[in-house]
Design an enzyme around this catalytic site. Structure first.
Site, PDB file in Angstrom:
ATOM      1  N   LYS A  65       0.808  -1.221   0.000  1.00 16.20           N
ATOM      2  CA  LYS A  65       0.000   0.000   0.000  1.00 16.20           C
ATOM      3  C   LYS A  65       0.845   1.277   0.000  1.00 16.20           C
ATOM      4  O   LYS A  65       0.512   2.239  -0.697  1.00 16.20           O
ATOM      5  CB  LYS A  65      -0.953   0.011   1.197  1.00 16.20           C
ATOM      6  CG  LYS A  65      -2.127  -0.942   1.067  1.00 16.20           C
ATOM      7  CD  LYS A  65      -3.084  -0.750   2.223  1.00 16.20           C
ATOM      8  CE  LYS A  65      -4.337  -1.589   2.057  1.00 16.20           C
ATOM      9  NZ  LYS A  65      -5.309  -1.329   3.143  1.00 16.20           N
ATOM     10  N   ASN A  86      -4.944   2.082  -1.437  1.00 13.23           N
ATOM     11  CA  ASN A  86      -5.473   0.733  -1.698  1.00 13.23           C
ATOM     12  C   ASN A  86      -6.128   0.648  -3.065  1.00 13.23           C
ATOM     13  O   ASN A  86      -6.732  -0.361  -3.392  1.00 13.23           O
ATOM     14  CB  ASN A  86      -6.467   0.314  -0.607  1.00 13.23           C
ATOM     15  CG  ASN A  86      -7.844   0.916  -0.812  1.00 13.23           C
ATOM     16  OD1 ASN A  86      -7.968   2.081  -1.219  1.00 13.23           O
ATOM     17  ND2 ASN A  86      -8.889   0.156  -0.532  1.00 13.23           N
ATOM     18  N   ASP A 101     -10.327   2.754   1.975  1.00  9.36           N
ATOM     19  CA  ASP A 101     -10.435   2.040   3.249  1.00  9.36           C
ATOM     20  C   ASP A 101     -11.283   2.813   4.255  1.00  9.36           C
ATOM     21  O   ASP A 101     -12.107   2.234   4.969  1.00  9.36           O
ATOM     22  CB  ASP A 101      -9.047   1.786   3.839  1.00  9.36           C
ATOM     23  CG  ASP A 101      -8.320   0.637   3.162  1.00  9.36           C
ATOM     24  OD1 ASP A 101      -9.002  -0.259   2.617  1.00  9.36           O
ATOM     25  OD2 ASP A 101      -7.079   0.630   3.168  1.00  9.36           O
ATOM     26  N   GLY A 127      -3.595  -0.376  17.610  1.00  7.13           N
ATOM     27  CA  GLY A 127      -2.583  -0.606  16.588  1.00  7.13           C
ATOM     28  C   GLY A 127      -2.037   0.700  16.055  1.00  7.13           C
ATOM     29  O   GLY A 127      -2.594   1.780  16.302  1.00  7.13           O
ATOM     30  N   ALA A 128      -0.932   0.599  15.314  1.00  7.68           N
ATOM     31  CA  ALA A 128      -0.315   1.801  14.757  1.00  7.68           C
ATOM     32  C   ALA A 128       0.262   1.553  13.370  1.00  7.68           C
ATOM     33  O   ALA A 128       1.143   2.276  12.917  1.00  7.68           O
ATOM     34  CB  ALA A 128       0.781   2.312  15.694  1.00  7.68           C
TER      35      ALA A 128
END
Length: 263
Positions: A65, A86, A101, A127-128
């Site tokens: 990506k 994407n 997304d 998350g990161a």
């Protein structure tokens, strides 16, 4: 017209199933297939084929990506904010990059958690990585107060600084109206600490009912699955690739059959 999805690994992707259903319903002379470039050099060659007119466009998934964004001639504001793309569309030797997304995430929330209004709400993204970045960017654009919770605080801080969101600790979970798992593994959080009206979302769809969502349902929480997001991001992708809106088809049922799950 030839289009598809590129990633590694890619055999698990349901995107070809979803797009094939729309292509058939629309009666298009087109094909949408999976491409599995072995490495970044092979992905660059695939993009070069697009420039030469062999391909109409590509959806792009991990690990390509960020490279997709870097190879593009034109980049949408959304993709730039996400730091990745994407969707690549090829036209007259040029490459346009976009990210659907965020649109997919918001569509999934609207479908499976319609009572949730994110505006002004405290939301947590677990998350990161790239998935977390897309989620945080979309939610911030929708007016939410986004917090990033990640085991590696430095990574979380780097993402937060770029997007203008906050880094939080696990204590902030009790205030969250929405918790999104953007990790590739089940998160280790205390669901008992969440609000009774909190919404849980998992960005993966294999399995469809992750442990995170199953535990949330057991507690009576509203849950949003990754398949809803996959379909949500596929709709604008189909429009960009083939020049028309997706036909009215129950692609979720088609995807669930391929997944071997039940609705």
């Amino acid at each position: 017209m030839v289009a598809g999805v590129a990633g590694q690994p890619i055999a698990h992707s349901l995107s070809p199933v979803i797009h094939a259903a729309w292509i058939a319903a629309a009666g298009l002379d087109a094909v949408y297939r999976a491409f599995g470039p072995a490495d970044h050099a092979a992905f660059a060659e695939l993009v070069s084929e697009g420039r030469r007119g062999v391909l109409r466009g590509l959806n792009v998934t991990a690990p390509f990506k960020e490279q997709a964004l870097a190879l593009a001639d034109e980049v949408s504001l959304t993709a730039r904010a996400c730091g990745s793309a994407n969707l690549l569309v090829f036209e007259a030797g040029r490459v346009r990059a976009d990210s659907t997304d965020g649109a997919g995430l918001m569509a999934a929330l609207a479908e499976q958690a319609p009572a949730l209004d994110v505006t002004g709400q405290a939301l947590v993204v677990l998350g990161a990585g790239g998935a977390a970045r897309a989620a945080a960017a979309a939610l911030k654009a929708a007016g939410a107060e986004v917090g990033i919770l990640n085991r590696t605080v430095q990574r979380a801080q780097a993402l937060a600084d770029e997007l203008g969101v906050a880094v939080i600790g696990s204590g902030a979970l009790c205030e969250a109206a929405l918790v999104i798992n953007a990790l590739s593994v089940p998160p280790e959080i205390d669901l008992e600490a969440l609000r009774p009206d909190a919404v849980l979302m998992d960005m993966t769809y294999r399995p469809l009912l992750t442990r995170f969502l199953a535990d949330g349902r057991a507690r009576g929480l509203t849950t949003v699955d990754g398949l809803a997001m996959l379909i949500g991001q596929a709709r604008p992708s189909f429009q960009a690739l083939f020049g028309l809106a997706p036909p009215v088809v129950d692609v979720r049922t088609v995807a669930l059959a391929a997944l071997g799950a039940v609705a």
